[in-house]
Scaffold this motif. Structure first.
Motif, mmCIF file in Angstrom:
data_model
loop_
_atom_site.group_PDB
_atom_site.id
_atom_site.type_symbol
_atom_site.label_atom_id
_atom_site.label_comp_id
_atom_site.label_asym_id
_atom_site.label_seq_id
_atom_site.Cartn_x
_atom_site.Cartn_y
_atom_site.Cartn_z
ATOM 1 N N LEU A 1 11.985 -2.450 0.348
ATOM 2 C CA LEU A 1 10.772 -2.338 0.238
ATOM 3 C C LEU A 1 10.454 -1.920 2.629
ATOM 4 N N PRO A 2 9.647 -0.545 2.900
ATOM 5 C CA PRO A 2 8.612 -1.386 3.683
ATOM 6 C C PRO A 2 9.564 -2.123 5.241
ATOM 7 N N ASN A 3 8.546 -3.373 4.219
ATOM 8 C CA ASN A 3 9.014 -4.226 5.233
ATOM 9 C C ASN A 3 10.063 -4.784 5.100
ATOM 10 N N GLY B 1 0.655 -1.083 0.527
ATOM 11 C CA GLY B 1 0.312 0.311 -0.700
ATOM 12 C C GLY B 1 0.663 0.974 0.044
ATOM 13 N N CYS B 2 2.047 0.991 0.074
ATOM 14 C CA CYS B 2 2.663 2.336 0.204
ATOM 15 C C CYS B 2 2.879 3.624 -1.018
ATOM 16 N N PRO B 3 2.592 4.522 -0.917
ATOM 17 C CA PRO B 3 2.716 4.914 -2.405
ATOM 18 C C PRO B 3 3.722 5.131 -2.912
ATOM 19 N N LEU B 4 5.057 5.345 -1.877
ATOM 20 C CA LEU B 4 6.278 5.914 -2.670
ATOM 21 C C LEU B 4 7.496 4.977 -2.153
ATOM 22 N N THR B 5 7.073 3.388 -2.372
ATOM 23 C CA THR B 5 8.141 2.974 -2.715
ATOM 24 C C THR B 5 9.162 2.292 -4.261
ATOM 25 N N ILE C 1 12.384 8.377 2.320
ATOM 26 C CA ILE C 1 11.604 8.630 1.412
ATOM 27 C C ILE C 1 9.735 8.682 1.972
ATOM 28 N N CYS C 2 10.044 7.811 3.026
ATOM 29 C CA CYS C 2 8.620 7.643 3.381
ATOM 30 C C CYS C 2 8.305 9.104 4.389
ATOM 31 N N ALA C 3 6.720 9.229 3.851
ATOM 32 C CA ALA C 3 6.133 10.958 4.289
ATOM 33 C C ALA C 3 5.471 11.103 5.176
ATOM 34 N N SER C 4 5.094 9.928 5.821
ATOM 35 C CA SER C 4 4.721 9.585 7.351
ATOM 36 C C SER C 4 2.874 9.594 6.593
ATOM 37 N N CYS C 5 2.884 9.092 5.916
ATOM 38 C CA CYS C 5 1.345 8.907 5.472
ATOM 39 C C CYS C 5 0.596 8.106 6.187
ATOM 40 N N PHE C 6 1.302 6.941 6.539
ATOM 41 C CA PHE C 6 0.233 6.344 7.853
ATOM 42 C C PHE C 6 -1.132 4.916 6.638
ATOM 43 N N SER C 7 -0.598 4.792 5.374
ATOM 44 C CA SER C 7 -1.023 3.974 5.416
ATOM 45 C C SER C 7 -0.864 2.681 5.415
ATOM 46 N N CYS C 8 0.751 2.129 5.526
ATOM 47 C CA CYS C 8 0.761 1.714 6.318
ATOM 48 C C CYS C 8 0.191 1.086 7.725
ATOM 49 N N GLN C 9 0.221 1.891 8.165
ATOM 50 C CA GLN C 9 -0.291 1.917 9.597
ATOM 51 C C GLN C 9 -2.237 1.663 9.921
ATOM 52 N N LEU D 1 4.777 1.929 11.452
ATOM 53 C CA LEU D 1 5.937 1.273 10.772
ATOM 54 C C LEU D 1 6.389 2.646 10.219
ATOM 55 N N ALA D 2 5.194 3.939 10.526
ATOM 56 C CA ALA D 2 5.788 5.097 9.547
ATOM 57 C C ALA D 2 6.606 5.307 11.192
ATOM 58 N N ARG D 3 5.609 5.671 12.727
ATOM 59 C CA ARG D 3 6.957 5.503 13.785
ATOM 60 C C ARG D 3 8.038 5.132 13.572
ATOM 61 N N LEU D 4 8.699 3.574 13.219
ATOM 62 C CA LEU D 4 9.762 3.046 13.453
ATOM 63 C C LEU D 4 10.705 4.019 11.923
ATOM 64 N N MET D 5 9.802 4.525 11.293
ATOM 65 C CA MET D 5 10.902 5.344 10.078
ATOM 66 C C MET D 5 10.895 6.448 11.054
ATOM 67 N N GLU D 6 10.326 7.465 11.945
ATOM 68 C CA GLU D 6 10.673 8.317 12.297
ATOM 69 C C GLU D 6 12.131 8.238 13.458
ATOM 70 N N GLU E 1 10.885 4.599 -5.297
ATOM 71 C CA GLU E 1 11.404 5.541 -5.011
ATOM 72 C C GLU E 1 12.710 4.787 -3.584
ATOM 73 N N MET E 2 12.084 3.694 -3.251
ATOM 74 C CA MET E 2 12.995 3.393 -1.703
ATOM 75 C C MET E 2 14.215 2.362 -2.676
ATOM 76 N N ASP E 3 15.089 2.183 -2.780
ATOM 77 C CA ASP E 3 16.059 1.376 -1.933
ATOM 78 C C ASP E 3 15.468 -0.307 -0.892
HETATM 79 S S1 SF4 Z 1 4.156 6.063 6.203
HETATM 80 FE FE1 SF4 Z 1 4.291 3.995 5.166
HETATM 81 S S2 SF4 Z 1 3.016 4.130 3.100
HETATM 82 FE FE2 SF4 Z 1 4.141 5.926 4.013
HETATM 83 S S3 SF4 Z 1 5.322 6.640 2.840
HETATM 84 FE FE3 SF4 Z 1 6.037 6.134 5.282
HETATM 85 S S4 SF4 Z 1 6.365 3.475 4.550
HETATM 86 FE FE4 SF4 Z 1 5.285 4.079 2.385
#
Ligand code: SF4
Ligand code: SF4
Lengths: 292, 132
Positions: free
Chosen positions: B46-48, B36-40, B69-77, B86-91, B42-44
């Motif tokens: 994948l979120p998983n 579901g991540c819209p920005l994959t 690259i993650c834009a904290s869009c919370f789709s994954c969450q 996952l957005a919190r892990l990225m942060e 550009e990512m080297d």
């Molecule tokens: S919050 Fe999740 S779905 Fe959104 S850009 Fe970041 S990793 Fe991708």
């Protein structure tokens, strides 16, 4: 007259002026004017996602304190990002009294925040307090014949605990569009991120998102896209000229605030509309002859 | 291993978990987040794959561009069946850089035209996410 304690946020005073102008005019017409409270400050735009970071909650909580000082228990926002940040911050401190105590102790010039201010988005007020039937009654210029695609983006819907509607299948903007007798257009990208602040250092990524999102709206038959986020509006509207340079066949699509659409239907000040297309469609020629 | 002067601190996984409030091992690698991540594009990673890297304590994960690259869009969450944010892990991963004064964007690298073209909502958000 009753009014709503209104938090504008920075964008509505600058690049998203038409959002504020139209919302003010619409809410006045609906009998529940927006009243800006004094001494608000920038919310910080994004909610801090680390557990130990209390510093970045100060800006939001200070706003809630100002609202509390006004004797109000509600703060209404138009900007999706302000909404999300203020709401998440209020939940963050309410969930853990120790955090709240620390923040209160740090801000020793202000009253202590009591945790009672409810953060609401204007769309919720329209749906839950005013009602779509009242919106329809207030319309003087039907938008019949206009196909409108709602673009929800992220911050109105996610995470679930702050979402104003179902995160996967929201209907709140569709319902608004129907109340104005326009045709809601569902499209697969309506809740997908526009790329947000990545526009600062990865603008090409936003141009690509704009292409996908707006082409999908176009294929679904939309004449116009509505949003409630100044950053989505900027990204989707302002990158279109760059997109046209690389993809000349791209058809431009006006992206406006939902309150501007309402203002056209209620025949109040809509602020500047971005495209002559929409201005022509809705105002000069009169969509659906303006009869109802 | 460390890039741009990032110090790989002892207990990095624990630090990521502590900052994010997430249990990295709750993830069972279903891939919903990446789907579901819209920005994959550009990512080297994948979120998983990012979260798998954390589980394996593979610190090359910290060199992935995904967190930036993650834009904290919370789709994954909202979609994760295991409730992992996952957005919190990225942060948390970004914060490990930013708290070592390793900023990812700098106003000095931008031209006045670039700055004046951008709305403040984007600038404030970007600097909140990518500078310490
Ligand atoms: S919050 Fe999740 S779905 Fe959104 S850009 Fe970041 S990793 Fe991708
Ligand atoms: S959706 Fe959740 S459980 Fe599935 S791979 Fe992503 S983080 Fe792991």
């Amino acid at each position: 007259m009753d009014g709503l304690t209104y938090f504008p946020g920075c964008s509505l005073k600058e690049e998203a002026k038409e959002f504020e102008i139209s919302a003010m005019a619409v809410m006045k017409a609906l009998g529940l004017p927006l009243i800006e409270f004094e001494r608000w400050n920038c919310c910080g735009t994004v909610f801090s996602l680390t557990e130990d970071d209390l510093m970045h909650q100060l800006a939001t909580i200070r706003n809630l304190i100002r609202v509390q000082e006004n004797g109000s228990e509600e703060i209404v926002t138009l900007c999706s990002m302000c909404y999300n940040t203020l709401k998440r911050s209020s939940l963050f401190v309410n969930r853990d009294k120790e955090r709240l105590e620390k923040i209160n102790a740090f801000m020793d010039r202000e009253q202590a925040y009591e945790g009672k201010v409810e953060v609401r988005h204007l769309l919720e007020v329209l749906r839950d307090r005013i009602g779509w039937d009242k919106v329809e009654e207030a319309m003087t210029h039907s938008l019949e014949g206009l196909s409108v695609a709602p673009y929800y983006g992220c911050m109105l819907l996610r995470p679930r605990e702050v979402g104003i509607d179902d995160p996967d299948n929201p209907t709140i903007m569709q319902d608004l569009i129907e109340a104005l007798w326009a045709t809601p257009v569902e499209f697969p990208f309506q809740t997908e991120c526009c790329g947000s602040y990545q526009v600062v250092d990865r603008r090409e990524l936003i141009v690509e998102r704009t292409h996908r999102i707006l082409s999908s709206a176009r294929r679904s038959g939309a004449d116009v896209v509505i949003t409630s986020c100044p950053l989505c509006q900027y990204n989707l509207q302002k990158t279109q000229s760059e997109l046209k340079e690389t993809i000349p066949t791209f058809e431009e699509m006006p992206v406006i605030y939902f309150t501007q659409l309402m203002a056209v239907a209620l025949e109040v000040d809509s602020g500047e509309l971005p495209s002559p297309l929409l201005a022509g469609l809705a105002i000069e020629e009169g969509v659906g002859n303006g009869e109802r | 291993m460390a890039r741009n002067g990032l110090e790989i601190i002892e207990g990095l996984l624990e630090k990521v978990e502590e900052l994010s409030g997430q249990n990295v091992f709750a993830c069972y690698q279903c891939g919903m987040c990446s789907a579901g991540c819209p920005l994959t594009d550009e990512m080297d990673l994948l979120p998983n794959q990012v979260i798998r890297g954390l589980q394996l304590r593979d610190w090359r994960t910290m060199e992935s561009n995904a967190m930036w690259i993650c834009a904290s869009c919370f789709s994954c969450q909202v979609r994760c069946p295991k409730g992992v944010d996952l957005a919190r892990l990225m942060e948390a991963m970004r914060q490990i850089y930013l708290r070592q004064q390793l900023d990812h964007v700098s106003i000095d690298d931008m031209t006045p035209e670039q700055i004046s073209k951008l709305p403040q909502i984007a600038l404030v958000a970007s600097f909140r996410k990518k500078t310490g």
